[in-house]
Design a protein around this motif. Structure first.
Motif, PDB file in Angstrom:
ATOM      1  N   GLU A 151       0.930  -1.041   0.057  1.00 27.29           N
ATOM      2  CA  GLU A 151      -0.145  -0.064   0.022  1.00 27.29           C
ATOM      3  C   GLU A 151       1.001   1.150   0.091  1.00 27.29           C
ATOM      4  O   GLU A 151       0.555   2.141  -0.758  1.00 27.29           O
ATOM      5  N   ALA A 473     -10.153   2.074 -14.454  1.00 28.03           N
ATOM      6  CA  ALA A 473      -9.092   3.036 -13.807  1.00 28.03           C
ATOM      7  C   ALA A 473      -7.691   2.244 -13.962  1.00 28.03           C
ATOM      8  O   ALA A 473      -7.607   0.955 -14.105  1.00 28.03           O
ATOM      9  N   THR A 495      -5.665   5.368  -8.400  1.00 31.33           N
ATOM     10  CA  THR A 495      -6.811   5.407  -7.470  1.00 31.33           C
ATOM     11  C   THR A 495      -7.074   6.909  -7.107  1.00 31.33           C
ATOM     12  O   THR A 495      -8.092   7.258  -6.552  1.00 31.33           O
ATOM     13  N   ARG A 497      -7.755  10.863  -7.599  1.00 29.29           N
ATOM     14  CA  ARG A 497      -8.809  11.568  -8.388  1.00 29.29           C
ATOM     15  C   ARG A 497      -8.133  13.164  -8.532  1.00 29.29           C
ATOM     16  O   ARG A 497      -8.716  14.098  -9.055  1.00 29.29           O
TER      17      ARG A 497
END
Length: 536
Positions: A151, A473, A495, A497
């Protein structure tokens, strides 16, 4: 081994045994601003959004693999010591990733299996003592270092490759007993004592099945970008007390092969055992997740005198490790190949560019060639210490070799210690700008649609480009910004925006922004452009 290769291997073993430890300095590293800006706030109404597309063509995206091995065995790179509090482990890992981002690296190769253990929660193997201090003991409070690393790497625009040692069962640096669940306790017949190590017998089909199951468990459960194995197949030779080489004790599996009327010689049979693992691993990964890259980093010299004049009396991995690395490369049983070219440019019998050129000539399936560099030889105390310029010159030499498109540095400790201003020289030289990982078109991929963009800038505040995907995406956004005639690139998670131009280099608002999606195999989608407020 030839003298140079013996020195290189001996130094790597010194590093593996935990010499040159730096400990707490990791957590004190200065963090650069993160790639992903915080969620945008409402802009000051006095400045409207610019959403109309403009006719703007950005230059081609820079492509280069810039990886670093993060070794956990013997706590070489992370964590700095076994059994640290979980918050300290997290802080050290964050500092390591921040440092990598600051250096414009784009891939972390994290060792998650050192010796039949796991640096993540596993139902197949016990927790590593290099993490918790005691083999088999789970961290308290519970956490998943691999999920965290994936992550946090992605948040910084970097890939995460999981690095496995397929056969080692116990390293000499281990201090605690083999725990329940370890293959050496559950199936001692599959594990052999070899010198200072315990080693899983590659001739046992159950060993191959177990190691493949471990790899595939990680592939299936984690959003990793690559699977990586290193140069430890059959073990590097060790000697007995009288100085005589010890043969690997695989009589049991060899006799079974003979009883099945096998026709290969013992050495050819050993090589075929390794070939089976390499081929099956590639096939299984591709069947599960075709976009996950498979990489191998073998010993840097295929065989003595390959090419002619290179290491004529040197170490022979083909006969000693039973690794037919040239076969794997030519057959395309990996997506990237990282021969460990751990020698300087100027050494005639082990020249970095000569070896690199020879490996490039073997690349008949057009896979990625990303050589490994012995960056840790810049340490004080190395047998033959390198200046930082040796490393930067090797990166430049790689760029000059057709068919080679990146490097992997051993190991992260070099960037933590920063000898001879290594980091500053890389940033001022070959790593001055961000680069995307080269595309792997043989893995498939889609052409992503152009996103929808809007540009906002609050009065006296930072500029933000808002990004909306059209369709699937991407894995990443490539955000290219123009100021005058100069272009810069930022790699942003798919991810996201929005991206806010908030780093020191972004102190001047861009005049135009071009954004394109990058899919999981690195293929660039159609770009979209929007006008900025710079120059107004």
């Amino acid at each position: 081994m030839g003298d140079g290769m013996a020195m290189a291997h001996a130094w790597r073993k010194m590093v593996v045994r935990g010499m040159m430890m730096v400990g707490a300095a990791l957590a004190a590293c200065t963090r650069p601003p993160p790639v992903q800006a915080p969620a945008p706030v409402e802009p000051v109404p006095a400045v409207a959004a610019t959403a109309a597309p403009v006719d703007e063509q950005a230059p081609p995206l820079a492509r280069e693999f810039r990886g670093v091995w993060v070794a956990t065995v013997a706590n070489i790179d992370w964590p700095s010591a076994p059994g640290l509090p979980v918050e300290r482990q997290r802080a050290e890992l964050i500092a390591l990733l921040d440092r990598s981002q600051q250096l414009n690296l784009n891939a972390i190769v994290l060792q998650v299996r050192t010796a039949g253990d796991a640096l993540y929660p596993s139902r197949l193997e016990p927790w590593s003592e290099y993490l918790t201090g005691t083999a088999g003991r789970a961290p308290q409070p519970a956490w998943d270092p691999l999920a965290f690393a994936v992550e946090e790497s992605h948040r910084r625009g970097m890939e995460l490759h999981a690095w496995f040692n397929p056969y080692r069962a116990r390293h000499p640096s281990a201090k605690t007993p083999l725990p329940p669940g370890h293959i050496g306790r559950e199936h001692p017949e599959l594990v052999k004592r070899y010198g200072t190590h315990l080693w899983m017998d590659p001739g046992e089909p159950a060993v191959r099945a177990h190691s493949l199951a471990v790899v595939m468990d990680v592939v299936n459960r984690y959003d990793i970008d690559g699977v990586h194995i290193d140069d430890y197949f059959y073990p590097y030779p060790e000697n007995d007390a009288s100085g005589r080489p010890i043969d690997f004790p695989d009589d049991r599996s060899w006799r079974r092969y003979q009883q099945m009327h096998g026709l290969l010689s013992r050495n050819d049979w050993r090589r075929e055992n390794v070939n089976l693992f390499v081929r099956e691993m590639y096939a299984q990964v591709k069947a599960a997740k075709p976009w996950v890259k498979v990489g191998i980093s073998p010993f840097g010299v295929y065989r003595p005198n390959h090419p002619v004049g290179i290491a004529p009396r040197g170490f022979d991995q083909y006969e000693r490790l039973y690794a037919d690395a040239r076969l794997w490369f030519r057959e395309g049983w990996m997506d990237y190949f990282t021969p460990q070219l751990y020698w300087p440019i100027s050494r005639p019998d082990l020249s970095y560019p000569v070896l690199l050129r020879w490996w490039a000539e073997q690349n008949v399936t057009n896979r990625h060639l990303w050589p490994g560099n012995f960056t840790s030889r810049t340490f004080e105390g190395a047998p033959v210490r390198w200046r930082a310029d040796e490393v930067t010159n090797q990166v430049w030499a790689t760029r000059g070799q057709a068919g080679a498109t990146g490097n992997v540095h051993f190991s992260m400790r070099a960037f933590q210690l920063n000898p001879d201003s290594l980091s500053e020289k890389l940033i001022a030289g070959p790593y001055a700008q961000q680069a995307l990982v080269p595309a792997s078109p043989w893995l498939g991929g889609d052409t992503l649609a152009a996103p929808t963009l809007a540009f906002r800038q609050a009065a006296g505040g930072a500029a933000t480009v808002e990004i909306a995907p059209n369709g699937n995406a991407p894995r990443w956004w490539a955000v290219q910004a123009r100021r005058g005639t100069e272009w810069s690139t930022r790699v942003v998670p798919g991810t996201a925006r929005s991206y806010t131009f908030s780093t020191p280099a972004d102190s001047v608002a861009p005049e135009a922004v071009v954004v394109s999606g990058i899919d999981r195999v690195g293929i660039q989608g159609r770009p979209a452009a929007v006008r900025g407020t710079g120059g107004q």
